[in-house]
Design an enzyme around this catalytic site. Structure first.
Site, PDB file in Angstrom:
ATOM      1  N   ARG A  17      19.178 -25.165   2.009  1.00 40.76           N
ATOM      2  CA  ARG A  17      19.108 -24.387   3.257  1.00 40.76           C
ATOM      3  C   ARG A  17      20.526 -24.239   3.793  1.00 40.76           C
ATOM      4  NH1 ARG A  17      15.698 -24.805   8.832  1.00 40.76           N
ATOM      5  NH2 ARG A  17      14.222 -23.834   7.401  1.00 40.76           N
TER       6      ARG A  17
ATOM      7  N   HIS B 174      13.884 -16.163   3.697  1.00 38.43           N
ATOM      8  CA  HIS B 174      13.195 -17.445   3.922  1.00 38.43           C
ATOM      9  C   HIS B 174      11.889 -17.429   3.106  1.00 38.43           C
ATOM     10  CE1 HIS B 174      12.253 -21.177   5.651  1.00 38.43           C
ATOM     11  NE2 HIS B 174      11.983 -20.848   6.892  1.00 38.43           N
TER      12      HIS B 174
ATOM     13  N   GLN C 134       8.777 -19.835   3.595  1.00 35.78           N
ATOM     14  CA  GLN C 134       8.024 -19.498   4.809  1.00 35.78           C
ATOM     15  C   GLN C 134       7.010 -18.392   4.503  1.00 35.78           C
ATOM     16  OE1 GLN C 134       8.561 -20.786   8.228  1.00 35.78           O
ATOM     17  NE2 GLN C 134       6.591 -19.770   8.458  1.00 35.78           N
TER      18      GLN C 134
ATOM     19  N   ASP D 107       9.926 -14.161  15.951  1.00 38.37           N
ATOM     20  CA  ASP D 107      10.849 -15.244  15.582  1.00 38.37           C
ATOM     21  C   ASP D 107      11.880 -15.324  16.711  1.00 38.37           C
ATOM     22  OD1 ASP D 107      12.541 -16.996  14.145  1.00 38.37           O
ATOM     23  OD2 ASP D 107      13.447 -15.382  12.969  1.00 38.37           O
TER      24      ASP D 107
ATOM     25  N   CYS E  32       7.228 -18.362  12.823  1.00 35.95           N
ATOM     26  CA  CYS E  32       7.699 -19.364  11.850  1.00 35.95           C
ATOM     27  C   CYS E  32       8.056 -20.677  12.529  1.00 35.95           C
ATOM     28  CB  CYS E  32       8.879 -18.811  11.067  1.00 35.95           C
ATOM     29  SG  CYS E  32      10.221 -18.212  12.112  1.00 35.95           S
TER      30      CYS E  32
ATOM     31  N   ARG F 202       3.259 -24.842   5.412  1.00 44.40           N
ATOM     32  CA  ARG F 202       4.590 -24.966   4.789  1.00 44.40           C
ATOM     33  C   ARG F 202       4.558 -26.051   3.716  1.00 44.40           C
ATOM     34  NH1 ARG F 202       9.090 -23.589   7.171  1.00 44.40           N
ATOM     35  NH2 ARG F 202       9.761 -23.557   5.012  1.00 44.40           N
TER      36      ARG F 202
HETATM   37  N1   CP Z   1      10.085 -22.456  10.083  1.00 47.63           N
HETATM   38  C1   CP Z   1      11.050 -23.276   9.694  1.00 47.63           C
HETATM   39  O1   CP Z   1      11.748 -23.059   8.693  1.00 47.63           O
HETATM   40  O2   CP Z   1      11.214 -24.383  10.477  1.00 47.63           O
HETATM   41  P1   CP Z   1      12.394 -25.431  10.384  1.00 47.63           P
HETATM   42  O3   CP Z   1      13.654 -24.730  10.792  1.00 47.63           O
HETATM   43  O4   CP Z   1      12.005 -26.534  11.333  1.00 47.63           O
HETATM   44  O5   CP Z   1      12.498 -25.925   8.958  1.00 47.63           O
HETATM   45  N1  NVA Z   2      15.578 -16.657  12.006  1.00 42.99           N
HETATM   46  C1  NVA Z   2      15.463 -18.099  12.208  1.00 42.99           C
HETATM   47  C2  NVA Z   2      14.369 -18.657  11.375  1.00 42.99           C
HETATM   48  C3  NVA Z   2      14.093 -20.122  11.606  1.00 42.99           C
HETATM   49  C4  NVA Z   2      13.004 -20.657  10.733  1.00 42.99           C
HETATM   50  C5  NVA Z   2      16.798 -18.750  11.887  1.00 42.99           C
HETATM   51  O1  NVA Z   2      17.409 -18.408  10.870  1.00 42.99           O
HETATM   52  O2  NVA Z   2      17.244 -19.600  12.671  1.00 42.99           O
END
Ligand code: CP
Ligand code: NVA
Length: 332
Positions: free
Chosen positions: A106, A133, A136, A229, A270, A315
């Site tokens: 990530r 993502h 997700q 989001d 999400c 998830r």
């Molecule tokens: N939705 C999601 O990716 O959550 P986190 O940022 O907590 O992993």
């Molecule tokens: N768009 C958000 C998604 C978080 C799961 C981010 O990148 O922070």
């Protein structure tokens, strides 16, 4: 059809049948978990979990899934490794590939997960980049199937910054699965043209439609799924808050939006969500801009909380399916 040995970097790389294979496997693994069936058949396997951005769901999902499978995990936090600072991605990948059977990443640019995949020689799983993502997406698709019965022909409306990881990924997922995707936002927040063109080709094959609307009532009319989001994503500078709040407030998910959708429509997010001021950033923005919520009202969030937390739980089941399928499901 085999998913063994594959990377999981974006849903663009998978066919509709392959995505359905992940979803069916996730549903089966979810059932097994509920029934207490032991799937700890992956003893001796080790996975690295690299997080250059913070996480609650994705990290916990990978860790719980890996432990259910009998695997060991190594967590590399945003400050705790040499990655990118003292060691290139290519060198890091070649080190980790010698020790681990799979790598989750990530962080920032998509080219980083692509390089990890290129140089490590083991499956690499994208746990969120600026662009995509994909884990997700599997959780979202599974949740939609559970609540609405099927995917094909369902209208999913994404409200907010549709140029970033979530908007991009939902457009790809819908285009692949024969769903009707709507980005509902000011025009400059629509996904980029190159990605739209790629998705149009997927949509032609699947029967999906792609629509881009600045009009909230027109865009959300008769929707099956309303999705939003955060307005400012991880890694973006603090200075964009003011402009985002101004631009995206008209695209907040309210009860009027939900009432404009189908009567059995669901709301998905999400997470994390700014639906109240019970967070440090929420409180700070609330005071600075005189708000009580941002991308979704507390009323909508709480009304659909069961669905949203099913989505969060999913998830784990879907990430487990990604690891099982790419490491080899013959062990199950
Ligand atoms: N939705 C999601 O990716 O959550 P986190 O940022 O907590 O992993
Ligand atoms: N768009 C958000 C998604 C978080 C799961 C981010 O990148 O922070």
């Amino acid at each position: 059809m085999s998913l063994k040995g594959r990377n999981f970097l974006t849903l663009k790389d998978f066919t509709k049948d392959e995505i359905n294979e992940f979803l069916d496997l996730a549903a089966d693994l979810k059932e097994k978990k509920k029934n207490g069936v032991d799937i700890a058949k992956y003893h001796g396997k080790n996975v690295a979990l690299i997080f250059e951005k913070t996480s609650t769901r994705t990290r916990c999902a990978f860790e719980v899934a890996a432990h259910d499978m009998g695997m060991c995990t190594t967590y590399l936090d945003p400050a705790g490794s040499q990655i990118g600072k003292k060691e290139s991605i290519a060198d890091t990948a070649r080190v980790l590939g010698r020790m681990f059977d799979g790598i989750e990443y990530r962080g920032f640019g998509q080219e980083i997960v692509e390089d990890l995949a290129k140089y490590s020689g083991v499956p690499v799983w994208n746990g969120l980049t600026n662009e995509y993502h994909p884990t997700q997406m599997l959780a979202d698709l599974l949740t939609i199937k559970e609540h609405l019965g099927s995917l094909e022909g369902k209208k999913l409306v994404y409200m907010g910054d549709a140029r970033y990881n979530m908007g991009n990924s939902l457009m790809i997922a819908c285009a692949k699965m024969g769903m009707n995707f709507v980005a509902c936002a000011p025009g400059r927040y629509f996904p980029n043209e190159t990605l739209i063109e790629e998705c149009k080709a997927f949509a032609k094959e699947s029967g999906a439609t792609l629509t881009f609307s600045e009009d909230v009532m027109e865009g959300t009319k008769d929707a099956d799924i309303i999705y939003t989001d955060v307005w400012v994503s991880m890694g973006e500078p603090d200075k964009v808050w003011e402009e985002r709040i101004k631009d995206l407030t008209p695209y907040k998910v309210t009860m009027d939006v939900m009432n404009n959708a189908k009567s059995n429509a669901i709301f998905l997010h999400c997470l994390p969500a700014f639906h109240d001021l019970k967070t440090k950033i929420g409180k700070e923005m609330g005071e600075r801009f005189h708000l009580t919520e941002m991308e979704v009202t507390d009323e909508v969030f709480e009304k659909y909380a069961d669905v949203v937390f099913d989505e969060a739980e999913n998830r784990m089941h879907t990430i487990k399916a990604v690891m099982v399928a790419t490491l080899g499901r013959e062990r199950l």
